[in-house]
Design a protein around this motif. Sequence first.
Motif, short mmCIF file in Angstrom:
data_model
loop_
_atom_site.label_atom_id
_atom_site.label_comp_id
_atom_site.label_asym_id
_atom_site.label_seq_id
_atom_site.Cartn_x
_atom_site.Cartn_y
_atom_site.Cartn_z
N GLU A 87 0.86 -1.19 0.00
CA GLU A 87 0.00 0.00 0.00
C GLU A 87 0.90 1.23 0.00
N VAL A 88 0.62 2.14 -0.92
CA VAL A 88 1.37 3.40 -1.00
C VAL A 88 0.36 4.53 -0.81
N PHE A 89 0.54 5.29 0.26
CA PHE A 89 -0.38 6.39 0.57
C PHE A 89 0.31 7.69 0.22
N LEU A 90 -0.19 8.38 -0.80
CA LEU A 90 0.43 9.63 -1.26
C LEU A 90 0.11 10.75 -0.26
N LEU A 91 1.14 11.37 0.30
CA LEU A 91 0.90 12.46 1.25
C LEU A 91 0.91 13.80 0.53
N ARG A 92 2.00 14.07 -0.21
CA ARG A 92 2.02 15.32 -1.00
C ARG A 92 3.11 15.27 -2.04
N GLU A 93 2.88 16.08 -3.07
CA GLU A 93 3.84 16.18 -4.16
C GLU A 93 4.95 17.12 -3.74
#
Length: 349
Positions: free
Chosen positions: A80-86
């Motif tokens: 699982e990869v949870f994108l926090l911010r670019e």
Amino acid sequence: MKLSQFKFNLPESLIAHNPAQTRDEARLMVLHRDSGKIEHKIFKDVLDYFDNKDVMILNNTKVFPARMYGNKEKTGATIEVFLLRELNKELRLWDVLVDPARKIRVGNKLYFGDDDLLVAEVVDNTTSRGRTIRFLFDGTDEEFRRNIEILGETPLPKYIKRKATAEDKERYQTIFAKNEGAVAAPTAGLHFSRELMKRLELKGVEFAEVTLHVGLGTFRQVEVEDLTKHKMDSEQFIIEEKQANIVNRAIENKHRVCAVGTTSMRTIESAVSANKTLKAANDWTSKFIFPPYEFSIANSMITNFHTPESTLLMMVSAFGGYENVMNAYEIAVKEKYRFYSYGDAMLII
């Protein structure tokens, strides 16, 4: 104040796993700050508490589909990869959380989608679960975003024990969401339907929009008994001049100014001028509001029912008065109000 003063007993059965059937028909508890008096209503009754030239401050951040599932190269293990911010648009660098983290090292490649629609490489370890990844993608930014839309899921909070559905894509988003960047919804705003907003407008109520990109820190538990030692995560916020003016006009003319949600409240309290008005800003805030605290901008607020010992409950207690709010929560449990993101609402006036 101490962490343990914000404990209360919340039966598991009161945690809302699904939204109310209609946005504006969740229950609404109205708490009067001066007397502690409580009324039981439904959300669309907020109409009765606001008049011409009153202002509601909305957080127009937009939740993006931040939860993705990829496969590790060679082993094919699901991660699982949870994108926090670019972090960098050109380089497609992202700050993410991975699970299980022990399997993911710098240099590993992750493949997303049946036909490897996106591929990412781990370039740095940031915390025990945190990583910086770079998406290896040559197309346009628009194509990249479209792929994230296809692959990503609505980032429902972990305590909602079910898979995100197509309905969540719509319902875990406010109808006034505009600026993409949040990984959690500003949940008080979820109760506003188009019809209710139209009716408020017809009554002369004005809306001022601010943006605060809600991060995962909103769910972070407080681990210190002494609240002065707790550190909040930083979140980006934007207040435009035009929106600040709408709020300041209402303050000047002694109208009701209502912060819709704890994120709107934190935003405006992070941009108070020396003469107690709201100023335009584009900044980051790590403001932690807990009792006792002197609020400068809003004189009413709409919020959901929050978890025991959460920073959100602490802010609400600072605004509504500690005894009032803890008493209201006791009644909410007794009356079986629904708690958390998809739960019922409270208006404090």
